[in-house]
Design a protein around this motif. Sequence first.
Motif, PDB file in Angstrom:
ATOM      1  N   GLY A 125      10.630   6.949   1.974  1.00 54.90           N
ATOM      2  CA  GLY A 125       9.555   6.248   1.282  1.00 54.90           C
ATOM      3  C   GLY A 125       9.755   4.746   1.307  1.00 54.90           C
ATOM      4  O   GLY A 125      10.833   4.235   1.636  1.00 54.90           O
ATOM      5  N   SER A 126       8.722   4.051   0.922  1.00 56.17           N
ATOM      6  CA  SER A 126       8.719   2.600   1.053  1.00 56.17           C
ATOM      7  C   SER A 126       9.672   1.906   0.084  1.00 56.17           C
ATOM      8  O   SER A 126      10.343   0.934   0.439  1.00 56.17           O
ATOM      9  CB  SER A 126       7.298   2.065   0.848  1.00 56.17           C
ATOM     10  OG  SER A 126       6.774   2.528  -0.379  1.00 56.17           O
ATOM     11  N   ARG A 127       9.760   2.404  -1.145  1.00 58.00           N
ATOM     12  CA  ARG A 127      10.585   1.716  -2.132  1.00 58.00           C
ATOM     13  C   ARG A 127      12.068   1.755  -1.748  1.00 58.00           C
ATOM     14  O   ARG A 127      12.763   0.736  -1.786  1.00 58.00           O
ATOM     15  CB  ARG A 127      10.375   2.329  -3.519  1.00 58.00           C
ATOM     16  CG  ARG A 127       8.953   2.121  -4.052  1.00 58.00           C
ATOM     17  CD  ARG A 127       8.745   2.838  -5.381  1.00 58.00           C
ATOM     18  NE  ARG A 127       7.363   2.766  -5.804  1.00 58.00           N
ATOM     19  CZ  ARG A 127       6.825   1.763  -6.483  1.00 58.00           C
ATOM     20  NH1 ARG A 127       7.581   0.733  -6.801  1.00 58.00           N
ATOM     21  NH2 ARG A 127       5.557   1.784  -6.845  1.00 58.00           N
ATOM     22  N   ARG A 173       0.837  -1.207   0.000  1.00 60.76           N
ATOM     23  CA  ARG A 173       0.000   0.000   0.000  1.00 60.76           C
ATOM     24  C   ARG A 173       0.865   1.246   0.000  1.00 60.76           C
ATOM     25  O   ARG A 173       0.595   2.214  -0.730  1.00 60.76           O
ATOM     26  CB  ARG A 173      -0.926   0.004   1.218  1.00 60.76           C
ATOM     27  CG  ARG A 173      -1.788   1.264   1.352  1.00 60.76           C
ATOM     28  CD  ARG A 173      -2.753   1.367   0.180  1.00 60.76           C
ATOM     29  NE  ARG A 173      -3.598   2.549   0.255  1.00 60.76           N
ATOM     30  CZ  ARG A 173      -3.256   3.745  -0.219  1.00 60.76           C
ATOM     31  NH1 ARG A 173      -2.066   3.933  -0.768  1.00 60.76           N
ATOM     32  NH2 ARG A 173      -4.103   4.767  -0.138  1.00 60.76           N
ATOM     33  N   LEU A 174       1.910   1.258   0.813  1.00 60.22           N
ATOM     34  CA  LEU A 174       2.786   2.429   0.865  1.00 60.22           C
ATOM     35  C   LEU A 174       3.532   2.619  -0.452  1.00 60.22           C
ATOM     36  O   LEU A 174       3.816   3.750  -0.859  1.00 60.22           O
ATOM     37  CB  LEU A 174       3.782   2.280   2.018  1.00 60.22           C
ATOM     38  CG  LEU A 174       3.188   2.277   3.440  1.00 60.22           C
ATOM     39  CD1 LEU A 174       4.291   2.114   4.465  1.00 60.22           C
ATOM     40  CD2 LEU A 174       2.383   3.545   3.708  1.00 60.22           C
ATOM     41  N   ALA A 175       3.833   1.508  -1.124  1.00 59.26           N
ATOM     42  CA  ALA A 175       4.560   1.585  -2.392  1.00 59.26           C
ATOM     43  C   ALA A 175       3.653   1.957  -3.561  1.00 59.26           C
ATOM     44  O   ALA A 175       4.140   2.158  -4.680  1.00 59.26           O
ATOM     45  CB  ALA A 175       5.248   0.259  -2.677  1.00 59.26           C
ATOM     46  N   GLU A 228       2.275   8.302   0.964  1.00 54.61           N
ATOM     47  CA  GLU A 228       3.525   9.052   0.860  1.00 54.61           C
ATOM     48  C   GLU A 228       3.390  10.295  -0.002  1.00 54.61           C
ATOM     49  O   GLU A 228       4.233  11.190   0.063  1.00 54.61           O
ATOM     50  CB  GLU A 228       4.617   8.130   0.295  1.00 54.61           C
ATOM     51  CG  GLU A 228       4.969   7.008   1.253  1.00 54.61           C
ATOM     52  CD  GLU A 228       5.853   5.936   0.652  1.00 54.61           C
ATOM     53  OE1 GLU A 228       6.171   4.986   1.375  1.00 54.61           O
ATOM     54  OE2 GLU A 228       6.219   6.051  -0.534  1.00 54.61           O
ATOM     55  N   GLN A 229       2.317  10.361  -0.780  1.00 56.35           N
ATOM     56  CA  GLN A 229       2.053  11.553  -1.589  1.00 56.35           C
ATOM     57  C   GLN A 229       1.059  12.498  -0.914  1.00 56.35           C
ATOM     58  O   GLN A 229       0.674  13.515  -1.482  1.00 56.35           O
ATOM     59  CB  GLN A 229       1.504  11.148  -2.964  1.00 56.35           C
ATOM     60  CG  GLN A 229       2.533  10.494  -3.886  1.00 56.35           C
ATOM     61  CD  GLN A 229       2.876   9.080  -3.442  1.00 56.35           C
ATOM     62  OE1 GLN A 229       1.980   8.303  -3.118  1.00 56.35           O
ATOM     63  NE2 GLN A 229       4.151   8.750  -3.433  1.00 56.35           N
ATOM     64  N   GLY A 230       0.645  12.155   0.306  1.00 56.58           N
ATOM     65  CA  GLY A 230      -0.302  12.986   1.026  1.00 56.58           C
ATOM     66  C   GLY A 230      -1.751  12.693   0.702  1.00 56.58           C
ATOM     67  O   GLY A 230      -2.650  13.396   1.190  1.00 56.58           O
ATOM     68  N   ASN A 231      -2.018  11.661  -0.110  1.00 52.80           N
ATOM     69  CA  ASN A 231      -3.395  11.285  -0.425  1.00 52.80           C
ATOM     70  C   ASN A 231      -4.000  10.503   0.735  1.00 52.80           C
ATOM     71  O   ASN A 231      -3.293   9.756   1.424  1.00 52.80           O
ATOM     72  CB  ASN A 231      -3.424  10.433  -1.701  1.00 52.80           C
ATOM     73  CG  ASN A 231      -2.855  11.166  -2.888  1.00 52.80           C
ATOM     74  OD1 ASN A 231      -3.200  12.315  -3.147  1.00 52.80           O
ATOM     75  ND2 ASN A 231      -1.945  10.518  -3.621  1.00 52.80           N
ATOM     76  N   PRO A 232      -5.295  10.651   0.958  1.00 52.24           N
ATOM     77  CA  PRO A 232      -5.907   9.988   2.124  1.00 52.24           C
ATOM     78  C   PRO A 232      -5.955   8.472   1.975  1.00 52.24           C
ATOM     79  O   PRO A 232      -6.147   7.944   0.879  1.00 52.24           O
ATOM     80  CB  PRO A 232      -7.316  10.580   2.164  1.00 52.24           C
ATOM     81  CG  PRO A 232      -7.587  11.054   0.779  1.00 52.24           C
ATOM     82  CD  PRO A 232      -6.270  11.481   0.217  1.00 52.24           C
ATOM     83  N   ILE A 233      -5.757   7.791   3.082  1.00 50.16           N
ATOM     84  CA  ILE A 233      -5.973   6.346   3.200  1.00 50.16           C
ATOM     85  C   ILE A 233      -7.143   6.152   4.146  1.00 50.16           C
ATOM     86  O   ILE A 233      -7.143   6.674   5.262  1.00 50.16           O
ATOM     87  CB  ILE A 233      -4.725   5.630   3.758  1.00 50.16           C
ATOM     88  CG1 ILE A 233      -3.544   5.755   2.798  1.00 50.16           C
ATOM     89  CG2 ILE A 233      -5.033   4.153   4.029  1.00 50.16           C
ATOM     90  CD1 ILE A 233      -2.251   5.155   3.345  1.00 50.16           C
ATOM     91  N   ASP A 234      -8.143   5.421   3.709  1.00 49.99           N
ATOM     92  CA  ASP A 234      -9.317   5.163   4.535  1.00 49.99           C
ATOM     93  C   ASP A 234      -9.003   3.993   5.458  1.00 49.99           C
ATOM     94  O   ASP A 234      -9.118   2.825   5.066  1.00 49.99           O
ATOM     95  CB  ASP A 234     -10.528   4.859   3.648  1.00 49.99           C
ATOM     96  CG  ASP A 234     -11.802   4.674   4.462  1.00 49.99           C
ATOM     97  OD1 ASP A 234     -11.800   5.038   5.659  1.00 49.99           O
ATOM     98  OD2 ASP A 234     -12.789   4.159   3.902  1.00 49.99           O
ATOM     99  N   VAL A 235      -8.590   4.287   6.685  1.00 49.26           N
ATOM    100  CA  VAL A 235      -8.215   3.247   7.645  1.00 49.26           C
ATOM    101  C   VAL A 235      -9.474   2.765   8.358  1.00 49.26           C
ATOM    102  O   VAL A 235     -10.100   3.514   9.116  1.00 49.26           O
ATOM    103  CB  VAL A 235      -7.187   3.780   8.662  1.00 49.26           C
ATOM    104  CG1 VAL A 235      -6.855   2.709   9.697  1.00 49.26           C
ATOM    105  CG2 VAL A 235      -5.928   4.246   7.944  1.00 49.26           C
TER     106      VAL A 235
END
Length: 493
Positions: A479-481, A314-316, A419-426
């Motif tokens: 970042g994840s990568r 998900r982070l990648a 990592e781009q500041g986009n929302p993640i619906d947790v």
Amino acid sequence: MAAVTLNRANLVQLQPPVRVPSFDPAAVTAGIVHLGLGGFHRAHMARYTHNLMETHPEALSWGIIGAGLMPADRRMQESLAPQDHLYTLVERDAAGETVSVIGSLAEVVFAGESSAALLDAIDRPEIRIVSLTVTEHGYCLNRSTKRLDPDHPLIRADLAHPERPSSAIGIITEALRRRRAAGATPFTALSCDNIQHNGTVLKDAVLALASLRDKDLAAWIDGNVSFPSTMVDRITPVTAEADVAALAERYGIIDRWPVFAETFTQWVIEDRFPAGRPGWEHVGAQFVGDVAPYEFMKLRLLNASHLAVAGLGRLAGYITIDDAMADPLITRYMTALMGRETGPTLPELPGIALPLYKATLIDRFANPAIKDTVERVNTDAPLNILVDPIRDRLRTGESVDLLALALAAWLRRVRGEDEQGNPIDVKHPLAEQLRVKAIEGGPDPRPLLGMVQLFGDTGTDPRLVEPVRIWLESLYAKGSRETLAEAAGTLGF
């Protein structure tokens, strides 16, 4: 191909390769009530039961009443009732797919607003098994102790109105009270959730709630009700609208709620059913005296790997598990995780070829025909599948570097933005508290690890805090990568 609406009358219009029931679905009568009629149950237990009905006519009395417990589950009833409780199961692997209409559901009940009709259904003497697939969240447990949380909002509500319960635990407890009051034979309570020792966890939760209501009731349940444990396994993604459309176009089936799953399936069950059970062993289920070694293997190798891949994926920026597994770094990471940290926590498993099982998991996760989303795994998988092997490794003084990386990814994700500041619906019962703690700590994991209800004392152990800090700082800074690439170099995978 002209598509037809799925129902009993239209079965004769469906053409091969669609497989329709060889039995009359109208002849199916209920012997089981299942709480949590989601995609997994319909791809798993309902599939096994359907297969048994195909070859053993006496199994028609083991039809399933599926119940939805959440307000959003109204869709379940609205979708399946007009279809005479039929649905389509599409089983896929890289070589192709099979399409079957499943006929083992006898009824559907919506209990998202009131459990009255559901309790009446369970009262029927022919109901000999009440099973459930509600995820670990549905057991209303304290996440550290894995015991019933009496302060959980659903449990407080059930204690305030015990004869009108809304939680799965409350419904089972009240249904058993009603059986006892009527002098009726108790049903077997069968957990089909991915929880270690799931039968014991369910029994302890029911006994805890019963004790808060009536200690005599708890004693009766303890002495008379069976709670066998199970190990269940089948990857079942959330159904996508594109799949629904393709089903109509390619196979001529208009189905409001089909299910799509991998071809692999496994079910190991403790054989403790005093009120009787279907002969599921005739269609591939395995009955054993002790399911613990099998469930332990699955939780440590499949479930922990699934969450680790989903968190980092998900982070990648990956959407599906197979996309994540196409990244060589993630595949090598999963292989190393199983080989070095989660696999070594397993006891001796006579008769099980662990190298083959691990290789099979790699292939299953990479299956391009199963578009299982990383979000589905991140939402459904309980955090304990990472925390438990961490505890075991720390107890024996062994490293947790790879598990710490998976945990750091989990902590980074619950901040609620990528990592781009986009929302993640947790989606988590503690989502807002997790977000606040994640923002408070940033690259410092201690505010999150200090949440006792999730980590207990383990969250303050410096042998865990330090490697998690290193990875979390890297995830925030690089970042994840790049973090994965550096981890591969540092840890040699």
